[in-house]
Design an enzyme around this catalytic site. Structure first.
Site, PDB file in Angstrom:
ATOM      1  N   ASP A 146       0.858  -1.187   0.000  1.00 54.29           N
ATOM      2  CA  ASP A 146       0.000   0.000   0.000  1.00 54.29           C
ATOM      3  C   ASP A 146       0.894   1.236   0.000  1.00 54.29           C
ATOM      4  OD1 ASP A 146      -1.779   2.043   0.485  1.00 54.29           O
ATOM      5  OD2 ASP A 146      -2.894   0.985   2.038  1.00 54.29           O
ATOM      6  N   HIS A 147       0.834   1.994  -1.093  1.00 53.05           N
ATOM      7  CA  HIS A 147       1.743   3.135  -1.225  1.00 53.05           C
ATOM      8  C   HIS A 147       1.390   4.289  -0.292  1.00 53.05           C
ATOM      9  CE1 HIS A 147       5.197   4.702  -2.974  1.00 53.05           C
ATOM     10  NE2 HIS A 147       4.842   4.844  -4.233  1.00 53.05           N
ATOM     11  N   ARG A 148       0.213   4.232   0.368  1.00 50.22           N
ATOM     12  CA  ARG A 148      -0.079   5.230   1.391  1.00 50.22           C
ATOM     13  C   ARG A 148       0.774   4.992   2.631  1.00 50.22           C
ATOM     14  NH1 ARG A 148      -6.366   4.228   2.132  1.00 50.22           N
ATOM     15  NH2 ARG A 148      -5.465   2.116   2.314  1.00 50.22           N
TER      16      ARG A 148
ATOM     17  N   VAL B  18       3.609   2.589   2.620  1.00 54.38           N
ATOM     18  CA  VAL B  18       4.959   2.133   2.302  1.00 54.38           C
ATOM     19  C   VAL B  18       5.454   2.873   1.065  1.00 54.38           C
ATOM     20  CG1 VAL B  18       6.390   0.120   1.813  1.00 54.38           C
ATOM     21  CG2 VAL B  18       4.325  -0.136   3.213  1.00 54.38           C
TER      22      VAL B  18
END
Length: 479
Positions: free
Chosen positions: A449-451, A453
């Site tokens: 999850d780019h939010r 990581v």
């Protein structure tokens, strides 16, 4: 509570999961008239997460099963009624709730309601019929013929008021009204050829017969095709393409675990911004260690396979980078970092994909982790995984290599931060100590999850996992 209600006890569909709203009755273990005891399992139901057996909390005789197998029932709905005092004689059990009857139609019999009101009333407006002008058509035809003959047509006689009041009378046709329209040269041609102009089909303007029309009428008619007393073959309409396709299709209802999985994957894919990274690694030493551990007395009684060491390597990498073990709290706009790792293992079952997890997997030794993995897989195959076993996961591993697949781009389990895909281990040419040699190679893929990581953190976790699998002694030095 009335005496009847005390005698006939109703058992409602419980909430066997975490806020689940419905469950499907898979199988009844009792029938109406059977004697049941408190705590006896009476049916098996499937929720959106797992199959669960339900015990009855009463002693007595089954009076009524409200729903059949395969029915989806809302939580809180009565599914079985038990007579707790069958020796008291016959008594009327509480009736099952019935759906409200539709309201009777208002108005006359056969009257159908429309969008507004009850239909359009017949119009009361009457229109006066338009009077026809006598002699109009014949007058025009006579004028055209008179012009062709070279003289003016007589004007129509005026109609008196008395005649009009008496009603329309059939007007007498003026002279030449039924005479075909043709110029004098055309009439002479028809006479010479013996053609009756009344039988000629005109093609000129205003219905005038031309020379070509007369010649066409004089030409001999084409010979009629011979008639045969043969009935035409029956023509069967071709079936619609939709009907042909439907006959070769099978529709499967989406419910239970498969329905929940589909909803979860859609929610995850369109909520968490996914990023996936890949790495190919030489796991020859890891595969040798697997064979050695199978002979180790400390690993007796547990299953040792490559997935076990991949899981351990992933847990060590998370321990080195604990920031990845987190979740996103949308309501409070917070990142929740967790000091425990509940490791999910994606498992394909006949009912669909489930992801049970090993609680506090990061704190387990290798033999303990192997035992937990074996128990998790066995329970999932039997369809006995409980909702609690699938709740609270933080990260997941999916072993697509068992299907011969190199790797994939896995979708996050909702609420988790990362998922690792373990591909097939294959013998490939690899540069080892400056020489090309056949080595055991696999590909790992990490979605996160780019939010939560960023690219650097995700890359470090994936690289450390691969490094441990390349040199498994790092399980000791990095732990």
């Amino acid at each position: 509570m009335t005496a009847t209600a005390q005698r006939f006890r109703e058992f409602k569909m419980p909430d066997v999961g975490e806020g689940l709203t419905e469950a499907e009755i898979l199988k009844w273990y009792v029938a109406e008239g059977d004697t049941v005891a408190d705590g006896q399992v009476v049916c098996e139901v499937e929720t959106a997460k797992a199959a669960v057996e339900l015990p009855i909390p009463y002693d007595g005789v089954v009076h009524q099963l409200r729903f059949g197998e395969g029915t989806t029932v809302d939580v809180g709905t009565v599914i079985i009624t038990v007579d707790t005092d069958p020796g008291a004689g016959p008594a009327e059990a509480p009736a099952a709730p019935q759906a409200a009857e539709p309201a009777a139609e208002d108005g006359e019999e056969g009257r159908k309601a429309v969008l507004v009101g009850y239909g359009a009333a017949p119009s009361s407006t009457k229109r006066r019929a338009r009077k026809a002008q006598p002699g109009t058509a014949n007058g025009v035809q006579g004028a055209v013929q008179a012009e062709l003959n070279g003289y003016a047509a007589p004007e129509p006689e005026p109609v008196s008021r008395e005649t009009a009041a008496a009603g329309p009378a059939a007007p007498a046709a003026p002279a030449g009204a039924e005479r075909p329209l043709a110029k004098p040269p055309v009439r002479k041609l028809a006479k010479d050829l013996g053609i009756d102009l009344a039988t000629v089909v005109p093609s000129g303007p205003d219905g005038i017969i031309t020379r070509e029309d007369v010649h066409a009428a004089a030409a001999p008619a084409p010979a009629a095709a011979p008639e045969y007393d043969v009935e035409p073959a029956p023509h069967e309409p071709a079936p619609a393409p939709e009907a042909v396709a439907a006959a070769r299709e099978t529709r499967i209802p989406v419910k239970g675990v498969r329905k929940a999985t589909a909803q979860a994957m859609v929610n995850s894919a369109f909520t968490a911004p996914h990023v996936t990274e890949f790495i190919t690694v030489d796991v020859t030493r890891t595969m040798k260690l697997v064979q050695e551990l199978k002979q180790d007395p400390d690993m007796a009684g547990v299953r040792v396979n490559p997935l076990l060491l991949v899981a351990k390597a992933f847990l060590v990498a998370i321990k080195r980078h604990p920031e990845i073990n987190a979740s996103w709290d949308e309501e409070n706009q917070e990142i929740v970092r967790k000091d425990y790792v509940n490791l999910g293992i994606a498992a394909a079952t006949p009912r669909g994909l489930i992801v049970p997890n090993i609680k506090d997997a990061g704190a387990q030794t290798l033999p303990q982790l192997a035992a937990s993995l074996g128990e998790l897989v066995a329970t999932a195959r039997e369809g006995k995984t409980s909702p609690a076993d699938m709740a609270g996961g933080t990260v997941t591993i999916t072993n697509v290599g068992v299907f011969g697949v190199d790797t994939g781009t896995p979708i996050l389990n909702p609420g988790e931060s990362a998922i690792l895909a373990f591909g097939a281990v294959k013998e490939q040419p690899w540069v080892h100590k400056g020489k090309v040699k056949p080595r055991q190679v696999t590909t790992l893929a990490l979605s996160f999850d780019h939010r939560l990581v960023d690219g650097e953190l995700g890359s470090k976790v994936l690289a450390d996992t691969a490094a441990i699998l390349e040199r498994p002694k790092r399980l000791i030095t990095w732990s």
